[in-house]
Design a protein around this motif. Structure first.
Motif, PDB file in Angstrom:
ATOM      1  N   GLN A 194       0.832  -1.201   0.000  1.00  0.00           N
ATOM      2  CA  GLN A 194       0.000   0.000   0.000  1.00  0.00           C
ATOM      3  C   GLN A 194       0.876   1.264   0.000  1.00  0.00           C
ATOM      4  N   GLY A 195       0.378   2.282  -0.684  1.00  0.00           N
ATOM      5  CA  GLY A 195       1.026   3.591  -0.632  1.00  0.00           C
ATOM      6  C   GLY A 195       2.401   3.638  -1.256  1.00  0.00           C
ATOM      7  N   LEU A 196       2.644   2.842  -2.291  1.00  0.00           N
ATOM      8  CA  LEU A 196       3.957   2.862  -2.944  1.00  0.00           C
ATOM      9  C   LEU A 196       4.214   4.231  -3.561  1.00  0.00           C
ATOM     10  N   ARG A 197       5.412   4.748  -3.310  1.00  0.00           N
ATOM     11  CA  ARG A 197       5.786   6.065  -3.841  1.00  0.00           C
ATOM     12  C   ARG A 197       7.270   6.075  -4.155  1.00  0.00           C
ATOM     13  N   LEU A 198       7.622   6.631  -5.310  1.00  0.00           N
ATOM     14  CA  LEU A 198       9.027   6.738  -5.681  1.00  0.00           C
ATOM     15  C   LEU A 198       9.756   7.685  -4.743  1.00  0.00           C
ATOM     16  N   LEU A 199      10.953   7.285  -4.321  1.00  0.00           N
ATOM     17  CA  LEU A 199      11.790   8.154  -3.499  1.00  0.00           C
ATOM     18  C   LEU A 199      12.892   8.827  -4.295  1.00  0.00           C
ATOM     19  N   GLU A 200      13.114   8.356  -5.498  1.00  0.00           N
ATOM     20  CA  GLU A 200      14.165   8.922  -6.342  1.00  0.00           C
ATOM     21  C   GLU A 200      13.750   8.728  -7.796  1.00  0.00           C
ATOM     22  N   ASP A 201      13.600   9.830  -8.517  1.00  0.00           N
ATOM     23  CA  ASP A 201      13.183   9.742  -9.914  1.00  0.00           C
ATOM     24  C   ASP A 201      13.888  10.830 -10.729  1.00  0.00           C
ATOM     25  N   PRO A 202      14.773  10.442 -11.657  1.00  0.00           N
ATOM     26  CA  PRO A 202      15.072   9.057 -12.029  1.00  0.00           C
ATOM     27  C   PRO A 202      15.937   8.359 -10.987  1.00  0.00           C
ATOM     28  N   PRO A 203      15.804   7.052 -10.890  1.00  0.00           N
ATOM     29  CA  PRO A 203      16.660   6.288  -9.981  1.00  0.00           C
ATOM     30  C   PRO A 203      18.051   6.121 -10.590  1.00  0.00           C
ATOM     31  N   PRO A 204      19.003   5.638  -9.816  1.00  0.00           N
ATOM     32  CA  PRO A 204      20.326   5.349 -10.382  1.00  0.00           C
ATOM     33  C   PRO A 204      20.254   4.154 -11.325  1.00  0.00           C
ATOM     34  N   TYR A 205      20.903   4.281 -12.485  1.00  0.00           N
ATOM     35  CA  TYR A 205      20.873   3.213 -13.483  1.00  0.00           C
ATOM     36  C   TYR A 205      22.179   2.427 -13.495  1.00  0.00           C
ATOM     37  N   ARG A 206      22.071   1.192 -13.923  1.00  0.00           N
ATOM     38  CA  ARG A 206      23.254   0.360 -14.111  1.00  0.00           C
ATOM     39  C   ARG A 206      24.100   0.913 -15.250  1.00  0.00           C
TER      40      ARG A 206
END
Length: 407
Positions: free
Chosen positions: A375-387
């Motif tokens: 429940q309540g999923l929310r991005l904390l970093e956008d964009p995230p770090p990429y490989r």
């Protein structure tokens, strides 16, 4: 690659989070010759046609001397190439032998037989979210599921994952032109270590059979069985690495995309039937394999008014072709209702992804449960770090917050 060229910009980690404007620029020239003589094919019909052309080879033994990546397998480990790096008829012999215990016509129920076990793995991973308000989708969910699945499919002990994790990461980097010339000794050492580990495991499975492909295939390396011992080790390396790397990206990229599209996410939560078309649209919109860079022209090939000379290196730009407006209406829009979605997310032709049925099942089991229970999923970093890997493009981490977990 020459600095400033389109291929160099695509490989630049600074553009990893959003390479799609570069792909749009690339499509202006459907068959582009770079300064070093490499050809990039980026539009849908041209990419599909060339990927199905027998004059285009994925056999690394045809690569011209001095090509950086990937190196020829026999030069690295003394092993023959796995079937992904061969052409018919050798490719057909190897792939058919490996497919016998994996899918139709000899084992039509194999993938479906894994559904219950994989669903239990999904439940267990989500149960572990209890009490957490911060989750890394990659480390806590998208990575452990496909690793567990491919270990089950092959018959590799799941508890050996810490042992082969680093080797698999290094071997996966071997196909990425962005990492050409970087850490060659470490990659070579990792491939040797992984090959040695799997060779020992195959011999153990030969003496003491258990569930999984390695036990099923080990007796077939006898004379007349279709595979040599070296073939089986090379194939096991391929399946162990590719069998989880791409699915990690599929699950992670889908999670990221849904959190960026709350309207689609709300429909997905309330309409389980949307799962299949949503996964297919994801394979078009953010394919786990962005391009296939290890092709060689075996003859002069005329394509879109350009001649690709014999011996040229060719990249098939899957992610660019999947957003070709000549093939897909409004291609930059994420639309699970898209009709006629014949994407190239699993490639095409004789090299169509061997593990596509398993990857689809994993994503179709994992994603609905993730968004139903957490429940309540929310991005904390956008964009995230990429490989770093430009070919197997996906977030290295995907940190999210959550407010609770349902049963």
């Amino acid at each position: 690659m020459t600095p400033g060229t389109l291929s160099a910009r695509i490989l630049d980690p600074a553009n990893r989070a959003d390479p799609y404007p570069l792909y749009a620029e690339l499509r202006r020239t459907p068959v582009l010759r770079e300064d070093d003589g490499t050809y990039l094919v980026s539009t849908y019909h041209e990419a599909r046609s060339l990927a199905n052309d027998p004059r285009l080879s994925q056999d690394l033994r045809h690569r011209p001397p001095g090509s950086d990546r990937p190196a020829r397998p026999e030069e690295e480990t003394g092993l023959p190439p796995s079937f992904i790096f061969t052409d018919p008829p050798e490719h057909d012999r190897l792939r058919a032998a490996v497919n016998r215990p994996f899918g139709p016509p000899h084992s039509p129920g194999f993938i479906d037989s894994l559904r219950g076990e994989l669903a239990a793995v999904v439940r267990g991973l989500l149960d572990d979210f209890e009490g957490k308000d911060r989750i890394d989708i990659v480390e806590d969910f998208a990575y452990p599921l496909p690793v567990t699945a491919i270990c089950r499919v092959l018959g590799v002990p799941r508890e050996d994952e810490p042992r082969f994790h680093g080797w698999a990461d290094a071997v996966a980097s071997h196909i990425d032109p962005a990492q050409a010339g970087i850490g060659q000794e470490e990659i070579l050492s990792a491939r040797r270590e992984l090959s040695s580990y799997l060779a020992e495991l195959i011999e153990t499975r030969r003496r003491h059979p258990g569930p999984g492909l390695l036990s099923a295939l080990a007796p077939r390396t006898e004379p007349g069985g279709g595979l040599t011992p070296g073939d089986l080790v090379a194939t096991a390396v391929l399946l162990l690495v590719a069998g989880h790397e791409t699915t990690v990206n599929l699950i992670t990229n889908t999670t990221l995309t849904l959190l960026r599209h709350p309207d689609v996410l709300e429909r997905f939560r309330t309409r389980p039937a949307l799962t299949v078309p949503l996964v297919e649209e994801m394979l078009r919109y953010e394919p786990p394999v962005q391009f296939v860079p290890f092709n060689v022209a075996l003859a002069d090939i005329e394509l879109a008014g350009t001649t690709i000379p014999e011996g040229s290196l060719v990249w098939i730009m899957v992610a660019a072709a999947n957003r070709d407006p000549r093939r897909f209406a409004d291609p930059d829009r994420f639309d699970p209702d898209r009709a006629d979605n014949e994407h190239l997310g699993f490639y095409t032709g004789v090299h169509y992804c061997f593990g596509a049925p398993l990857a689809r099942v994993e994503a179709q089991l994992a994603l609905p449960e993730l968004f139903r229970r957490v429940q309540g999923l929310r991005l904390l970093e956008d964009p995230p770090p990429y490989r770093a890997n430009a070919v197997l493009r996906g977030p290295r981490h995907l940190p999210v917050s959550a407010t609770g977990l349902t049963a």
